[in-house]
Design a protein around this motif. Structure first.
Motif, PDB file in Angstrom:
ATOM      1  N   GLU A   1      -1.168   1.599  16.196  1.00 46.95           N
ATOM      2  CA  GLU A   1      -1.542   0.839  14.879  1.00 46.95           C
ATOM      3  C   GLU A   1      -3.043   0.445  14.665  1.00 46.95           C
ATOM      4  OE1 GLU A   1      -0.016  -0.421  11.176  1.00 46.95           O
ATOM      5  OE2 GLU A   1       0.849   0.473  12.805  1.00 46.95           O
TER       6      GLU A   1
ATOM      7  N   TRP B   1       0.968   4.545   1.938  1.00 49.07           N
ATOM      8  CA  TRP B   1       0.081   5.411   2.938  1.00 49.07           C
ATOM      9  C   TRP B   1      -1.219   4.734   3.434  1.00 49.07           C
ATOM     10  CZ3 TRP B   1       0.591  11.291   3.355  1.00 49.07           C
ATOM     11  CH2 TRP B   1       1.787  11.775   3.648  1.00 49.07           C
ATOM     12  N   TYR B   2      -1.327   3.117   3.595  1.00 55.83           N
ATOM     13  CA  TYR B   2      -2.537   2.656   3.806  1.00 55.83           C
ATOM     14  C   TYR B   2      -3.586   2.738   2.792  1.00 55.83           C
ATOM     15  CZ  TYR B   2       0.112   1.347   7.982  1.00 55.83           C
ATOM     16  OH  TYR B   2       1.198   0.809   8.892  1.00 55.83           O
TER      17      TYR B   2
ATOM     18  N   VAL C   1      -4.720   3.241  12.866  1.00 62.67           N
ATOM     19  CA  VAL C   1      -4.246   3.459  11.528  1.00 62.67           C
ATOM     20  C   VAL C   1      -5.233   2.208  10.666  1.00 62.67           C
ATOM     21  CG1 VAL C   1      -2.457   3.084   9.941  1.00 62.67           C
ATOM     22  CG2 VAL C   1      -1.906   4.251  12.101  1.00 62.67           C
ATOM     23  N   GLU C   2      -5.116   1.161  11.162  1.00 60.46           N
ATOM     24  CA  GLU C   2      -6.050  -0.068  10.490  1.00 60.46           C
ATOM     25  C   GLU C   2      -7.481   0.515  10.430  1.00 60.46           C
ATOM     26  OE1 GLU C   2      -4.993  -2.294   8.821  1.00 60.46           O
ATOM     27  OE2 GLU C   2      -2.832  -2.227   9.309  1.00 60.46           O
TER      28      GLU C   2
ATOM     29  N   GLY D   1      -8.661   3.275  10.164  1.00 55.25           N
ATOM     30  CA  GLY D   1      -8.984   4.287   8.943  1.00 55.25           C
ATOM     31  C   GLY D   1      -8.753   3.624   7.770  1.00 55.25           C
ATOM     32  N   SER D   2      -8.257   2.407   7.581  1.00 51.27           N
ATOM     33  CA  SER D   2      -7.988   1.745   6.205  1.00 51.27           C
ATOM     34  C   SER D   2      -9.254   1.496   5.396  1.00 51.27           C
ATOM     35  CB  SER D   2      -6.864   0.681   6.532  1.00 51.27           C
ATOM     36  OG  SER D   2      -5.629   1.193   6.746  1.00 51.27           O
TER      37      SER D   2
ATOM     38  N   HIS E   1       0.947  -1.310  -0.043  1.00 55.39           N
ATOM     39  CA  HIS E   1       0.007  -0.075  -0.115  1.00 55.39           C
ATOM     40  C   HIS E   1       0.936   1.231   0.030  1.00 55.39           C
ATOM     41  CE1 HIS E   1       1.130   0.847   4.456  1.00 55.39           C
ATOM     42  NE2 HIS E   1       0.816  -0.651   4.403  1.00 55.39           N
TER      43      HIS E   1
ATOM     44  N   GLY F   1       0.680   6.912  10.232  1.00 55.26           N
ATOM     45  CA  GLY F   1       1.072   5.634  10.009  1.00 55.26           C
ATOM     46  C   GLY F   1       1.966   5.495   8.662  1.00 55.26           C
ATOM     47  N   GLY F   2       1.348   6.161   7.482  1.00 57.36           N
ATOM     48  CA  GLY F   2       2.341   5.864   6.369  1.00 57.36           C
ATOM     49  C   GLY F   2       3.531   6.489   6.421  1.00 57.36           C
TER      50      GLY F   2
ATOM     51  N   LEU G   1      -4.725   5.794   2.045  1.00 58.98           N
ATOM     52  CA  LEU G   1      -4.806   6.944   1.603  1.00 58.98           C
ATOM     53  C   LEU G   1      -4.226   7.042   0.034  1.00 58.98           C
ATOM     54  CD1 LEU G   1      -3.734   9.364   4.536  1.00 58.98           C
ATOM     55  CD2 LEU G   1      -5.809   9.159   3.277  1.00 58.98           C
TER      56      LEU G   1
ATOM     57  N   GLN H   1      -3.652   7.832   9.288  1.00 57.37           N
ATOM     58  CA  GLN H   1      -3.083   7.195   8.206  1.00 57.37           C
ATOM     59  C   GLN H   1      -1.737   7.929   7.717  1.00 57.37           C
ATOM     60  OE1 GLN H   1      -6.732   6.206   5.555  1.00 57.37           O
ATOM     61  NE2 GLN H   1      -5.904   4.200   5.865  1.00 57.37           N
TER      62      GLN H   1
END
Length: 369
Positions: A357, A217-218, A360-361, A363-364, A215, A326-327, A220, A323
């Motif tokens: 984390e 930035w997950y 972040v996940e 928001g994915s 991915h 996280g990215g 994004l 995200q």
């Protein structure tokens, strides 16, 4: 002006005319034998040599490699839609034998293979001419870095080309190349396209592969081109579309392709528009609103049903911030020399390491489109 100066000026004009025609026309000229790929690449290299010192659009130019690739294209069969055409790519995409710098100076080992997007460009016949500048890890909506300085807008070099794909946008707008790849998480294709008068579209995630990375930035980030015309963008998306087994997201394939869709009359469309800001506390500039209304008038004149709407935008601040953090954290953790990261990147990381984390996940979203 002496004869040498006159010839030089005429060659500059010819080079500009050739590059500004765009990638579809350039490929047609090579395919029909009206120009060689070498001549096309040489024209791009001359313009880069002359204009890029004032623009800073390129992080590195592959002059010898690009000419060798052009010679190979000229010796082979012209069967790809981008055969012999020079294209630049953003510094976050892998090019075999080159360092993937992400806009900074924290890596120094060349990668061994092309990213999937670059591989697809080459498979379509393109010549990769260089890597374009970006802010470190694409964090900012302007293009500057401690490692590579400021990138300038060719329309007005006192202004930014936007970011984070500002190097790609500057290169295309200045006619250094007919098209360049960028990436978009929070506007990194769309902002430079707007700043530089280009066409830029953030595609659906999973439309273009981010491999070898699962991915960008997950949920994004996406990969896509910056071009001077919609048709060139459609051609490039036909080349780039598709994912691999390593991609976290995969979009359903289009039925007929992008160019075919472009050529198909849409019929009378129902179109909603709004000048309401999607971000709380942000107000659109009156010039932007007027440009929107001009577009509304043009669409109505074409016979479409265009109505003002009042969308209920969700507040995307929390998932976007998670995200983003996280990215940047994931990309920074992978560099070879963390001590060479920019001071402002280290500031981002100090905040990013506070984001769990799990946030972040969340928001994915779901895993497929």
């Amino acid at each position: 002006m002496d004869r040498h100066g006159a010839r030089g000026g005429e060659r500059d004009r010819d080079d500009a005319e050739l590059i500004f025609q765009g990638v579809e026309r350039q490929a047609e000229l090579v395919r029909t034998g009206k120009i060689t790929s070498r001549a096309l690449v040489e024209a791009a290299l001359r313009r880069i040599t002359r204009l890029d010192p004032a623009l800073g659009a390129f992080r590195v130019v592959f002059a010898e490699q690009a000419l060798a690739e052009a010679d190979a294209r000229d010796e082979g069969k012209a069967d790809g839609p981008l055969h012999g055409v020079p294209i630049a790519v953003k510094d976050e995409l892998d090019v075999a034998g080159q360092v993937t710098g992400f806009g900074g100076a924290a890596d120094h080992t060349p990668v061994t293979a092309d990213s999937e997007a670059v591989r697809r460009l080459r498979a379509a016949g393109a010549v990769i001419i260089g890597k374009t500048t970006m802010p470190e890890f694409g964090q900012w909506p302007y293009t500057e870095s401690e490692a590579h300085g400021h990138t300038r807008n060719p329309w007005d070099t006192t202004r930014t080309p936007g970011g984070s794909s500002g190097g790609s946008a500057s290169a295309v707008a200045a006619g250094l190349v007919g098209a360049a790849l960028g990436g978009d998480g929070g506007g990194s294709i769309r902002i430079p396209a707007a700043c530089c008068g280009l066409f830029g579209l953030k595609p659906q995630r999973g439309r273009v592969s981010t491999a070898p990375n699962p991915h960008l930035w997950y949920a994004l980030g996406t990969v896509g081109p910056l071009t001077r015309t919609v048709r060139d963008a459609a051609l490039l998306y036909d080349v780039l579309a598709g994912t691999t087994a390593t991609d976290r997201w995969s979009a359903r394939p289009t039925t007929d392709g992008w160019v075919r869709a472009l050529e198909t009359p849409p019929g009378r469309l129902r179109i909603g528009y709004s000048a309401k800001p999607a971000v709380p506390g942000v107000r659109p500039h009156p010039e932007h609103v007027e440009a929107l209304l001009e577009t509304v008038r043009a669409l109505r004149e074409l016979g479409h049903d265009v109505r003002e709407v009042n969308p209920r935008y969700p507040d995307a601040t929390a998932p976007f911030a998670a995200q983003f953090c996280g990215g940047v954290r994931a990309e920074a953790d992978a560099v070879e020399r963390p001590d060479r990261l920019e001071r402002r990147t280290r500031g981002t990381l100090a905040l990013a390491r506070l984001v769990p984390e799990s946030a972040v996940e969340r928001g994915s979203g779901p895993g497929s489109g």
